[in-house]
Write a protein that holds these residues in place. Structure first.
Motif, PDB file in Angstrom:
ATOM      1  N   MET A  61      40.320 -27.334  70.969  1.00 26.21           N
ATOM      2  CA  MET A  61      40.666 -25.819  71.322  1.00 26.21           C
ATOM      3  C   MET A  61      40.481 -25.391  72.444  1.00 26.21           C
ATOM      4  N   GLU A  62      41.181 -24.939  73.431  1.00 26.51           N
ATOM      5  CA  GLU A  62      40.650 -23.948  74.476  1.00 26.51           C
ATOM      6  C   GLU A  62      41.084 -22.255  74.438  1.00 26.51           C
ATOM      7  N   ARG A  63      39.905 -21.655  74.766  1.00 26.95           N
ATOM      8  CA  ARG A  63      40.987 -20.027  74.730  1.00 26.95           C
ATOM      9  C   ARG A  63      40.957 -19.945  75.750  1.00 26.95           C
ATOM     10  N   SER A  64      41.926 -19.500  76.017  1.00 24.42           N
ATOM     11  CA  SER A  64      42.057 -18.269  77.618  1.00 24.42           C
ATOM     12  C   SER A  64      40.975 -17.592  78.119  1.00 24.42           C
ATOM     13  N   LEU A  65      41.480 -17.338  79.232  1.00 29.19           N
ATOM     14  CA  LEU A  65      40.262 -15.979  79.699  1.00 29.19           C
ATOM     15  C   LEU A  65      41.261 -14.643  79.878  1.00 29.19           C
ATOM     16  N   ARG A  66      40.969 -13.368  80.021  1.00 31.94           N
ATOM     17  CA  ARG A  66      41.574 -12.248  80.763  1.00 31.94           C
ATOM     18  C   ARG A  66      40.088 -11.601  81.758  1.00 31.94           C
ATOM     19  N   ALA A  67      40.699 -11.380  82.499  1.00 30.84           N
ATOM     20  CA  ALA A  67      39.296 -10.847  83.510  1.00 30.84           C
ATOM     21  C   ALA A  67      39.585  -9.125  83.284  1.00 30.84           C
ATOM     22  N   GLU A  88      28.713 -21.122  81.943  1.00 29.43           N
ATOM     23  CA  GLU A  88      30.193 -21.724  81.014  1.00 29.43           C
ATOM     24  C   GLU A  88      30.771 -22.920  81.862  1.00 29.43           C
ATOM     25  N   PHE A  89      30.372 -24.160  82.252  1.00 26.10           N
ATOM     26  CA  PHE A  89      30.765 -24.999  82.866  1.00 26.10           C
ATOM     27  C   PHE A  89      32.018 -25.631  81.985  1.00 26.10           C
ATOM     28  N   THR A  90      33.263 -25.893  83.039  1.00 28.34           N
ATOM     29  CA  THR A  90      34.291 -26.041  82.457  1.00 28.34           C
ATOM     30  C   THR A  90      35.231 -26.894  83.483  1.00 28.34           C
ATOM     31  N   PRO A  91      35.923 -27.975  83.305  1.00 31.65           N
ATOM     32  CA  PRO A  91      36.912 -28.913  83.537  1.00 31.65           C
ATOM     33  C   PRO A  91      37.980 -27.795  84.288  1.00 31.65           C
ATOM     34  N   GLN A  92      38.156 -28.630  85.835  1.00 26.82           N
ATOM     35  CA  GLN A  92      39.065 -27.488  86.294  1.00 26.82           C
ATOM     36  C   GLN A  92      40.286 -27.507  86.143  1.00 26.82           C
ATOM     37  N   GLY A  93      40.812 -28.893  85.237  1.00 28.15           N
ATOM     38  CA  GLY A  93      41.649 -28.208  85.144  1.00 28.15           C
ATOM     39  C   GLY A  93      42.508 -27.787  83.552  1.00 28.15           C
ATOM     40  N   THR A  94      41.245 -27.621  82.982  1.00 24.44           N
ATOM     41  CA  THR A  94      41.077 -26.868  81.939  1.00 24.44           C
ATOM     42  C   THR A  94      40.547 -25.223  81.663  1.00 24.44           C
ATOM     43  N   LEU A  95      39.848 -25.558  83.261  1.00 24.79           N
ATOM     44  CA  LEU A  95      40.056 -23.987  83.848  1.00 24.79           C
ATOM     45  C   LEU A  95      41.214 -23.262  84.446  1.00 24.79           C
ATOM     46  N   ALA A  96      41.802 -23.756  84.613  1.00 28.00           N
ATOM     47  CA  ALA A  96      43.017 -23.816  84.952  1.00 28.00           C
ATOM     48  C   ALA A  96      44.045 -23.190  83.760  1.00 28.00           C
ATOM     49  N   GLU A  97      44.226 -23.737  83.677  1.00 34.51           N
ATOM     50  CA  GLU A  97      45.085 -23.519  82.489  1.00 34.51           C
ATOM     51  C   GLU A  97      44.376 -22.036  82.150  1.00 34.51           C
ATOM     52  N   LYS A  98      43.652 -21.956  81.405  1.00 38.07           N
ATOM     53  CA  LYS A  98      42.913 -21.510  80.972  1.00 38.07           C
ATOM     54  C   LYS A  98      42.997 -19.571  81.317  1.00 38.07           C
ATOM     55  N   ARG A 105      45.757 -19.496  83.794  1.00 37.57           N
ATOM     56  CA  ARG A 105      47.494 -19.337  83.502  1.00 37.57           C
ATOM     57  C   ARG A 105      47.967 -18.718  82.109  1.00 37.57           C
ATOM     58  N   ALA A 106      47.133 -19.507  81.290  1.00 33.44           N
ATOM     59  CA  ALA A 106      47.644 -19.299  79.709  1.00 33.44           C
ATOM     60  C   ALA A 106      46.943 -17.871  79.686  1.00 33.44           C
ATOM     61  N   GLY A 107      46.104 -17.101  79.928  1.00 35.27           N
ATOM     62  CA  GLY A 107      45.747 -16.026  79.452  1.00 35.27           C
ATOM     63  C   GLY A 107      47.014 -14.657  80.394  1.00 35.27           C
ATOM     64  N   GLY A 108      47.321 -15.444  81.452  1.00 36.45           N
ATOM     65  CA  GLY A 108      47.625 -14.129  82.514  1.00 36.45           C
ATOM     66  C   GLY A 108      49.454 -14.216  81.483  1.00 36.45           C
ATOM     67  N   ARG A 115      46.247 -21.248  97.799  1.00 37.41           N
ATOM     68  CA  ARG A 115      47.317 -21.131  96.702  1.00 37.41           C
ATOM     69  C   ARG A 115      46.701 -21.356  95.694  1.00 37.41           C
ATOM     70  N   ASN A 116      46.063 -22.242  95.660  1.00 39.01           N
ATOM     71  CA  ASN A 116      44.895 -23.115  93.896  1.00 39.01           C
ATOM     72  C   ASN A 116      44.715 -22.125  93.300  1.00 39.01           C
ATOM     73  N   PHE A 117      43.637 -21.703  93.579  1.00 45.98           N
ATOM     74  CA  PHE A 117      43.201 -21.197  92.292  1.00 45.98           C
ATOM     75  C   PHE A 117      43.901 -18.812  92.030  1.00 45.98           C
ATOM     76  N   ASN A 118      44.252 -18.799  93.097  1.00 45.30           N
ATOM     77  CA  ASN A 118      44.645 -17.453  93.494  1.00 45.30           C
ATOM     78  C   ASN A 118      46.244 -16.589  92.316  1.00 45.30           C
ATOM     79  N   PRO A 119      47.115 -17.263  92.497  1.00 47.80           N
ATOM     80  CA  PRO A 119      48.101 -17.168  92.139  1.00 47.80           C
ATOM     81  C   PRO A 119      47.726 -16.820  90.010  1.00 47.80           C
ATOM     82  N   MET A 120      46.495 -18.100  89.538  1.00 45.85           N
ATOM     83  CA  MET A 120      46.643 -17.476  88.391  1.00 45.85           C
ATOM     84  C   MET A 120      45.273 -16.965  87.424  1.00 45.85           C
ATOM     85  N   ALA A 121      44.478 -16.172  88.339  1.00 49.19           N
ATOM     86  CA  ALA A 121      43.893 -15.770  88.900  1.00 49.19           C
ATOM     87  C   ALA A 121      43.957 -13.805  88.918  1.00 49.19           C
ATOM     88  N   ALA A 122      45.106 -14.322  89.376  1.00 50.63           N
ATOM     89  CA  ALA A 122      45.818 -12.196  89.458  1.00 50.63           C
ATOM     90  C   ALA A 122      46.704 -12.195  88.268  1.00 50.63           C
TER      91      ALA A 122
END
Length: 232
Positions: free
Chosen positions: A144-150, A97-107, A109-112, A173-180
């Protein structure tokens, strides 16, 4: 509640399972939870969906899980550093599921943050927007983009106290806080562990409320990417 575990293997025990969705921090070779990924490989857990900006490189990071065929799907932005990823994808053995970088970060962040979806101009008029709802705001089209939870987040930090408050080192710091934030259970690998209260509150990059388990890795590999140019 004791959040500190003696090893990466113990930190993963009872948490990871076949078929889960994992959010994994890191950007290129920076901020990779390498000990946790290696322990995940050794666990034999399979059928995983991994949300990560990169797909690792051959022999390191998520590349280890690709070699052992434990990942069935990647939700990623940049996938150009891994020959095994390329081989599996072109052979139809790996979903992407190929996702633009900024969109992935926001997905993430929004999920969290508990936000189910958001609108962005990124991807409008491209294959990224295919099958997704679009809407017009002030004369501009947004997708519209759906957020992500893990189910589980695996992240890397420079320092943690025993309550799980984290400090990241520069670009790690990159994607780590948002993934957390997006993980239902977050496991962090750190290079330094201090007592609770030893980190100045103003220096905390991510609050311990987002962290459930901690493992110490004092000797990370710390690979670096080298810039190469043509000879004059």
């Amino acid at each position: 509640m004791n959040k500190v575990f003696a090893s990466a293997k113990e930190a993963l025990a009872g948490v990871v399972a076949d078929g889960q969705t994992l959010a994994v921090g890191g950007f290129g070779l920076c901020g990779i939870p390498e000990a946790l990924i290696a322990a995940l490989r050794d666990s034999g857990t399979k059928g995983l969906t991994c949300i990560s900006n990169n797909a690792g490189v051959d022999g390191f990071g998520l590349g280890l899980l690709l070699e052992t065929r434990q990942i069935k799907k990647m939700i990623s932005s940049y996938v150009g550093e891994n020959k095994e990823f390329e081989r599996q994808y072109l052979a139809g053995e790996l979903e992407l599921e190929f996702t633009p970088q900024g969109t992935l970060a926001e997905k993430l962040r929004a999920g969290g943050a508990g936000i189910p979806a958001f609108f962005t101009k990124t991807g409008v008029g491209t294959v990224v927007a295919e099958g997704k709802e679009t809407r017009e705001f002030d004369g501009e089209t947004y997708v519209m983009e759906r957020s992500l939870r893990a189910d589980v987040a695996l992240i890397k930090a420079a320092k943690a106290d025993r309550a799980g408050n984290l400090v990241f080192h520069r670009t790690a710091r990159n994607f780590n806080p948002m993934a957390a934030m997006a993980g239902k259970v977050t496991i962090v690998e750190v290079e330094e562990l201090v007592e609770t209260g030893a980190i100045d509150p103003d220096d905390v990059h991510l609050a311990g409320i987002f962290v459930q388990r901690i493992v110490l890795n004092k000797t990370p590999e710390k690979r670096i990417e080298q810039r190469t140019v043509r000879a004059k």
